[in-house]
Scaffold this active site. Structure first.
Site, PDB file in Angstrom:
ATOM      1  N   THR A   1      16.604  -6.014   2.378  1.00 45.50           N
ATOM      2  CA  THR A   1      16.125  -4.873   1.601  1.00 45.50           C
ATOM      3  C   THR A   1      17.273  -3.890   1.380  1.00 45.50           C
ATOM      4  O   THR A   1      17.825  -3.344   2.336  1.00 45.50           O
ATOM      5  CB  THR A   1      14.968  -4.178   2.342  1.00 45.50           C
ATOM      6  OG1 THR A   1      13.964  -5.167   2.559  1.00 45.50           O
ATOM      7  CG2 THR A   1      14.396  -3.032   1.522  1.00 45.50           C
TER       8      THR A   1
ATOM      9  N   LYS B   1      10.817  -4.120  -4.425  1.00 47.98           N
ATOM     10  CA  LYS B   1      10.504  -4.117  -2.989  1.00 47.98           C
ATOM     11  C   LYS B   1      10.244  -2.686  -2.505  1.00 47.98           C
ATOM     12  O   LYS B   1       9.254  -2.405  -1.817  1.00 47.98           O
ATOM     13  CB  LYS B   1      11.678  -4.750  -2.225  1.00 47.98           C
ATOM     14  CG  LYS B   1      11.710  -4.497  -0.744  1.00 47.98           C
ATOM     15  CD  LYS B   1      10.552  -5.192  -0.049  1.00 47.98           C
ATOM     16  CE  LYS B   1      10.376  -4.749   1.371  1.00 47.98           C
ATOM     17  NZ  LYS B   1      11.067  -5.456   2.361  1.00 47.98           N
TER      18      LYS B   1
ATOM     19  N   ASN C   1       6.446  -1.079  -1.203  1.00 52.51           N
ATOM     20  CA  ASN C   1       6.231  -0.442   0.104  1.00 52.51           C
ATOM     21  C   ASN C   1       5.890   1.036  -0.036  1.00 52.51           C
ATOM     22  O   ASN C   1       5.083   1.566   0.726  1.00 52.51           O
ATOM     23  CB  ASN C   1       7.443  -0.655   1.014  1.00 52.51           C
ATOM     24  CG  ASN C   1       7.344  -1.990   1.749  1.00 52.51           C
ATOM     25  OD1 ASN C   1       6.356  -2.703   1.601  1.00 52.51           O
ATOM     26  ND2 ASN C   1       8.347  -2.331   2.523  1.00 52.51           N
TER      27      ASN C   1
ATOM     28  N   PHE D   1      -5.233  -1.430   2.475  1.00 53.32           N
ATOM     29  CA  PHE D   1      -4.432  -0.247   2.835  1.00 53.32           C
ATOM     30  C   PHE D   1      -5.180   1.058   2.608  1.00 53.32           C
ATOM     31  O   PHE D   1      -4.620   2.045   2.152  1.00 53.32           O
ATOM     32  CB  PHE D   1      -3.062  -0.264   2.113  1.00 53.32           C
ATOM     33  CG  PHE D   1      -2.136  -1.246   2.766  1.00 53.32           C
ATOM     34  CD1 PHE D   1      -2.313  -2.608   2.581  1.00 53.32           C
ATOM     35  CD2 PHE D   1      -1.132  -0.821   3.611  1.00 53.32           C
ATOM     36  CE1 PHE D   1      -1.508  -3.524   3.215  1.00 53.32           C
ATOM     37  CE2 PHE D   1      -0.319  -1.728   4.252  1.00 53.32           C
ATOM     38  CZ  PHE D   1      -0.507  -3.076   4.058  1.00 53.32           C
ATOM     39  N   LEU D   2      -6.467   1.021   2.929  1.00 51.67           N
ATOM     40  CA  LEU D   2      -7.287   2.228   2.843  1.00 51.67           C
ATOM     41  C   LEU D   2      -7.924   2.522   4.198  1.00 51.67           C
ATOM     42  O   LEU D   2      -8.963   3.177   4.264  1.00 51.67           O
ATOM     43  CB  LEU D   2      -8.385   2.055   1.781  1.00 51.67           C
ATOM     44  CG  LEU D   2      -7.939   1.863   0.325  1.00 51.67           C
ATOM     45  CD1 LEU D   2      -9.150   1.745  -0.604  1.00 51.67           C
ATOM     46  CD2 LEU D   2      -7.063   3.025  -0.150  1.00 51.67           C
TER      47      LEU D   2
ATOM     48  N   GLY E   1       3.492   2.937  10.584  1.00 55.56           N
ATOM     49  CA  GLY E   1       4.729   2.783  11.350  1.00 55.56           C
ATOM     50  C   GLY E   1       5.395   1.483  10.943  1.00 55.56           C
ATOM     51  O   GLY E   1       5.149   0.954   9.863  1.00 55.56           O
TER      52      GLY E   1
ATOM     53  N   CYS F   1       9.624  -0.948   8.183  1.00 61.02           N
ATOM     54  CA  CYS F   1       9.868  -0.897   6.732  1.00 61.02           C
ATOM     55  C   CYS F   1       9.425   0.373   6.024  1.00 61.02           C
ATOM     56  O   CYS F   1      10.204   0.957   5.264  1.00 61.02           O
ATOM     57  CB  CYS F   1       9.179  -2.082   6.068  1.00 61.02           C
ATOM     58  SG  CYS F   1       9.959  -3.628   6.489  1.00 61.02           S
TER      59      CYS F   1
ATOM     60  N   LYS G   1      11.458   3.652   6.517  1.00 61.28           N
ATOM     61  CA  LYS G   1      12.851   3.377   6.145  1.00 61.28           C
ATOM     62  C   LYS G   1      12.985   3.225   4.617  1.00 61.28           C
ATOM     63  O   LYS G   1      13.902   3.780   4.004  1.00 61.28           O
ATOM     64  CB  LYS G   1      13.294   2.090   6.856  1.00 61.28           C
ATOM     65  CG  LYS G   1      14.737   1.749   6.652  1.00 61.28           C
ATOM     66  CD  LYS G   1      15.101   0.422   7.295  1.00 61.28           C
ATOM     67  CE  LYS G   1      16.268  -0.182   6.557  1.00 61.28           C
ATOM     68  NZ  LYS G   1      16.286  -1.582   6.395  1.00 61.28           N
TER      69      LYS G   1
ATOM     70  N   LYS H   1       1.178  -1.868  14.796  1.00 62.80           N
ATOM     71  CA  LYS H   1      -0.078  -2.352  14.218  1.00 62.80           C
ATOM     72  C   LYS H   1      -0.553  -3.508  15.094  1.00 62.80           C
ATOM     73  O   LYS H   1       0.182  -3.941  16.000  1.00 62.80           O
ATOM     74  CB  LYS H   1       0.098  -2.792  12.763  1.00 62.80           C
ATOM     75  CG  LYS H   1       0.996  -4.008  12.591  1.00 62.80           C
ATOM     76  CD  LYS H   1       1.005  -4.479  11.140  1.00 62.80           C
ATOM     77  CE  LYS H   1       1.841  -5.733  10.988  1.00 62.80           C
ATOM     78  NZ  LYS H   1       1.858  -6.268   9.632  1.00 62.80           N
TER      79      LYS H   1
HETATM   80  C1  UDX Z   1       5.230  -4.057   5.314  1.00 57.63           C
HETATM   81  C2  UDX Z   1       4.732  -4.668   3.975  1.00 57.63           C
HETATM   82  O1  UDX Z   1       3.319  -4.834   4.014  1.00 57.63           O
HETATM   83  C3  UDX Z   1       5.433  -5.993   3.720  1.00 57.63           C
HETATM   84  O2  UDX Z   1       5.024  -6.516   2.445  1.00 57.63           O
HETATM   85  C4  UDX Z   1       6.940  -5.730   3.714  1.00 57.63           C
HETATM   86  O3  UDX Z   1       7.677  -6.844   3.357  1.00 57.63           O
HETATM   87  C5  UDX Z   1       7.355  -5.189   5.064  1.00 57.63           C
HETATM   88  O4  UDX Z   1       6.649  -3.950   5.294  1.00 57.63           O
HETATM   89  P1  UDX Z   1       4.688  -4.430   7.892  1.00 57.63           P
HETATM   90  O5  UDX Z   1       5.649  -3.303   8.159  1.00 57.63           O
HETATM   91  O6  UDX Z   1       4.785  -5.659   8.726  1.00 57.63           O
HETATM   92  O7  UDX Z   1       4.801  -4.917   6.366  1.00 57.63           O
HETATM   93  O8  UDX Z   1       3.224  -3.817   8.126  1.00 57.63           O
HETATM   94  P2  UDX Z   1       1.935  -3.508   7.244  1.00 57.63           P
HETATM   95  O9  UDX Z   1       0.885  -4.485   7.573  1.00 57.63           O
HETATM   96  O10 UDX Z   1       2.254  -3.305   5.830  1.00 57.63           O
HETATM   97  O11 UDX Z   1       1.499  -2.091   7.889  1.00 57.63           O
HETATM   98  C6  UDX Z   1       2.387  -0.971   7.864  1.00 57.63           C
HETATM   99  C7  UDX Z   1       1.786   0.198   8.606  1.00 57.63           C
HETATM  100  O12 UDX Z   1       0.690   0.756   7.902  1.00 57.63           O
HETATM  101  C8  UDX Z   1       1.243  -0.161  10.000  1.00 57.63           C
HETATM  102  O13 UDX Z   1       1.591   0.851  10.918  1.00 57.63           O
HETATM  103  C9  UDX Z   1      -0.253  -0.224   9.793  1.00 57.63           C
HETATM  104  O14 UDX Z   1      -0.982   0.027  10.950  1.00 57.63           O
HETATM  105  C10 UDX Z   1      -0.435   0.884   8.773  1.00 57.63           C
HETATM  106  N1  UDX Z   1      -1.657   0.741   7.979  1.00 57.63           N
HETATM  107  C11 UDX Z   1      -1.816  -0.342   7.164  1.00 57.63           C
HETATM  108  C12 UDX Z   1      -2.652   1.703   8.076  1.00 57.63           C
HETATM  109  O15 UDX Z   1      -2.528   2.675   8.812  1.00 57.63           O
HETATM  110  N2  UDX Z   1      -3.783   1.550   7.316  1.00 57.63           N
HETATM  111  C13 UDX Z   1      -3.958   0.492   6.472  1.00 57.63           C
HETATM  112  O16 UDX Z   1      -5.006   0.440   5.806  1.00 57.63           O
HETATM  113  C14 UDX Z   1      -2.956  -0.496   6.410  1.00 57.63           C
END
Ligand code: UDX
Length: 436
Positions: A121, A210, A214, A255-256, A263, A266, A269, A327
């Site tokens: 990235t 990308k 995010n 993602f709701l 956290g 990615c 950052k 997560k």
């Molecule tokens: C993310 C992107 O989803 C992925 O496509 C990219 O390539 C890398 O970054 P990741 O960091 O593994 O992946 O976690 P993700 O499942 O996206 O969750 C990110 C954060 O958001 C977590 O802390 C998670 O708990 C939080 N989250 C996610 C919420 O608080 N609520 C939600 O509804 C979804």
């Protein structure tokens, strides 16, 4: 096909092993001898469900080496998967991209066409750096290579990376020529047969896509959490609100879910990087981007307010945190909301006990003997005055609540910061219920 993967971090190992699993010959390169030695013995240096098994299964289709020529010469496609750390301002450090580009330039075979795809990235500037480094070596050595530089950003989520790679909804590829397109179509054909769409766009567009993905996802979480704060003032249920919102086809359900903030390695950052680029180019959008980060951090402070409202002082108060990973289903605690919380609680002299099914080692590395570590969720809550759910592990969705209540102190604080429980049920059991 013959594939080289340059960098054996999480992205490199998942990418290379999924491609080997399709029948390709994959050569991995890394400067870290310890890591390469473990991988030569099929020992996976990181935790990602299914990866260890895949490394063993692919034994005869993969090689791991600290010799760059083995991974670079005569390959059809090279994937750059080195680290791109960022400083406090979000400025992405492209030194490893520069270093690997020189290594590529020193080891390409002038007789073969090679497609070099950047998967790390990084902003579009990285593509210029790769080109400049290779061109300089061509000039200095008076040779001409046949290559194209493109971008194929990783879109994998931790914990489901193998599934995400093998069953993608889209594969983003930034390239320019027909020959490169043909190679990519051949490589990803098995996934395309399963309806994955390969999206061919320009290399710079792919780099930015990308960051854009995010930022969108993180903004959804940030907005959900702000709505949740407002809903709380009306004693309204955020899950019900977001269920209705997600049914709007323009929005969708993902993602709701409310949380103590997003956290992981990615989201913060990548948004910081975009904020930096926006400021650097003197664009007005940086304030909006920065606010996604600021509002995300506010949730831990809000939780401290809840605790202080309930207890007045947290001095020596026994507080249990369930979940320290950023997560569920991962052992990663990078930028974890639970770790953010622990740091503040330690300053307030709270007596903290944690339990996480997979992330205990990572939490121990960060906090050592400053906090207590339990063996399970029941032990963690014994004698405690407050219970906080920070990560949505399945096991925390079905706690033995009557039993836990009996073993906790009087009038216990229940912080349901993943909105997993029903407020009435908790209140009936005698907990004081708080949520994000
Ligand atoms: C993310 C992107 O989803 C992925 O496509 C990219 O390539 C890398 O970054 P990741 O960091 O593994 O992946 O976690 P993700 O499942 O996206 O969750 C990110 C954060 O958001 C977590 O802390 C998670 O708990 C939080 N989250 C996610 C919420 O608080 N609520 C939600 O509804 C979804």
């Amino acid at each position: 096909m013959k594939i080289g993967v340059l960098g054996t971090g999480w992205v490199g190992l998942v990418t290379g092993n999924c491609l080997a699993n399709l029948g390709n010959d994959v050569s991995f390169y890394d400067i870290d001898e310890n890591k390469i030695n473990s991988l030569k013995n099929q020992i996976c240096p990181i935790y990602e469900p299914g990866l260890q098994e895949l490394i063993i299964k692919n034994k005869n289709k993969t090689t791991y080496s600290t010799r760059p020529d083995e991974a670079i010469k005569d390959k059809d496609i090279l994937f750059i998967t080195v680290g791109t750390p960022a400083d406090e301002d979000g400025c992405v450090d492209l030194r490893y991209i520069k270093q690997i580009s020189r290594t590529i330039g020193e080891n390409l075979n002038p007789q073969n066409f090679c497609l070099i795809l950047n998967k790390s990235t990084s902003p579009p500037e990285a593509l210029d750096i790769i080109e400049e480094e290779i061109k300089e070596i061509e000039k200095n050595n008076n040779i001409k290579y046949d290559y194209e530089i493109g971008c194929c950003p990783e879109t994998l989520a931790e914990g489901t990376a193998i599934k995400d790679f093998s069953n993608p909804d889209r594969i983003i590829v930034g390239i320019k020529s027909e020959i490169a397109k043909g190679l990519v179509q051949k490589l990803f054909r098995p996934y395309a047969l399963n309806q994955a769409e390969i999206i061919f766009i320009g290399p710079k567009e792919a780099s930015l896509a990308k960051y854009a993905s995010n930022t969108h996802l993180a903004a959804r979480v940030a907005i959900t959490n702000v709505i949740s704060q407002i809903a709380r003032k009306y004693n309204a249920n955020t899950r019900e609100i977001m269920k209705a919102v997600g049914k709007d086809r323009r929005i969708g359900q993902k993602f709701l879910h409310p949380s103590l903030g997003f956290g992981g390695s990615c989201f913060s950052k990548d948004i910081q990087a975009l904020t930096f680029l926006s400021k650097q180019k003197e664009l007005p959008g940086s304030t909006l981007l920065q606010e996604i980060i600021n509002s995300n951090k506010s949730h831990t402070e809000h939780l401290i307010k809840d605790l202080l409202e309930h207890f007045n002082s947290l001095e020596n108060k026994k507080i249990t945190i369930l979940g320290t990973a950023f997560k569920a289903n991962v052992s990663d605690t990078r930028d974890s909301p639970a770790h953010r919380l622990i740091k503040i609680l330690l300053e307030l002299n709270a007596d903290i006990t944690v339990y996480d099914p997979k992330a205990m080692e990572e939490t121990k590395k960060e906090f050592g003997d400053k906090i207590n570590y339990a063996e399970n969720e029941n032990q963690a809550t014994e004698g405690s005055s407050a219970l906080i759910i920070a990560t949505e592990w399945d096991i925390f969705r079905s706690l033995d609540l009557p039993n836990i209540k009996n073993k906790m102190q009087e009038n216990p604080f229940f912080g349901d910061y993943r909105a997993l429980y029903n407020e009435k049920e908790l209140k009936d059991l005698g907990f004081k219920y708080y949520h994000v």
